[in-house]
Write an enzyme that holds these catalytic residues in place. Structure first.
Site, mmCIF file in Angstrom:
data_model
loop_
_atom_site.group_PDB
_atom_site.id
_atom_site.type_symbol
_atom_site.label_atom_id
_atom_site.label_comp_id
_atom_site.label_asym_id
_atom_site.label_seq_id
_atom_site.Cartn_x
_atom_site.Cartn_y
_atom_site.Cartn_z
ATOM 1 C CB CYS A 77 -0.988 -0.035 1.165
ATOM 2 S SG CYS A 77 -2.337 1.163 0.993
ATOM 3 C CG HIS A 188 -4.147 -3.447 2.556
ATOM 4 N ND1 HIS A 188 -3.206 -2.943 3.426
ATOM 5 C CD2 HIS A 188 -4.774 -2.379 2.015
ATOM 6 C CE1 HIS A 188 -3.265 -1.626 3.427
ATOM 7 N NE2 HIS A 188 -4.209 -1.260 2.572
ATOM 8 C CD GLU A 190 -2.230 -6.168 5.063
ATOM 9 O OE1 GLU A 190 -2.524 -4.976 5.259
ATOM 10 O OE2 GLU A 190 -1.571 -6.546 4.067
#
Length: 205
Positions: A77, A188, A190
């Site tokens: 990001c 992202h 994650e």
């Protein structure tokens, strides 16, 4: 394996730690030069504003540390955007690892003249799931064309020779970059379910 997450004034570190924990990696969060340079892998995540983040990196001399890292590095990001040459956010000169310029999505409500060709009828920021395609390098092994990843951003990196994944949000932009030992993702991983976890596993391997 020693995995370090770069500590600087940008959020979202905790979710990266949790995601790495799910694949059996106990990473450390640090701004220590020696720890970063001796790590096997380094992750450079972030959610925040480009100019203030670059100011902090320079104050801590982390800008010099990052560009000279020799092991695999993954920007996420804001981390990806700071690895580019320049960002329109705060008129910021960034790390220059990638030649890309980072520009702001424009909605028709902000600039009707340019928005018609730059981003069309889209909401800014882009928040939510979108597809990635034209996948290149083994960072995307096991990830399918047009798999969905989770995005939250108002700025995007232009497509360039370093682009290894693309996304379309009113226009086509780089959702992932790679140059030498440096990798980056605008989305992202994650927060991107199985496909995102696969990307993190690929990076660690």
């Amino acid at each position: 394996m020693k995995v370090s997450i770069i500590k600087y004034n940008a959020g979202n570190v905790q979710s990266v730690l949790f995601a790495l924990g799910r694949i059996g990696i106990n990473a450390i969060v640090t701004d220590d030069k020696d720890l970063l340079t001796t790590s096997d892998k380094v992750i450079f995540p972030g959610v925040g504003e480009a100019s203030s983040a670059m100011k902090y990196l320079k104050e801590k001399n982390l800008n010099e540390v990052i560009v000279n890292l020799k092991q695999p590095v993954l920007g996420i990001c804001l981390g990806m955007q700071l690895m580019c040459q320049y960002s329109e956010e705060g008129n910021t000169n960034c790390l220059g690892i990638f030649d890309n310029k980072v520009k702001r999505f424009l909605s028709p409500f902000e600039d009707k003249l340019s928005a018609s060709w730059r981003t069309g009828d889209v909401k800014v920021p882009q928040i939510g799931w979108n597809t990635i395609y034209d996948l290149k390098t083994n960072l995307y092994q096991g990830i399918k064309e047009n798999d969905y990843m989770y995005f939250v951003h108002s700025y995007y990196a232009e497509v360039s020779e370093h682009t290894i994944a693309k996304t379309n949000y009113g226009l086509e932009y780089s959702s992932s970059l790679q140059k030498n030992n440096f990798y980056a993702a605008q989305f992202h991983p994650e927060k991107s379910s199985d496909a995102g976890q696969q990307l993190l596993e690929n990076f660690i391997k």
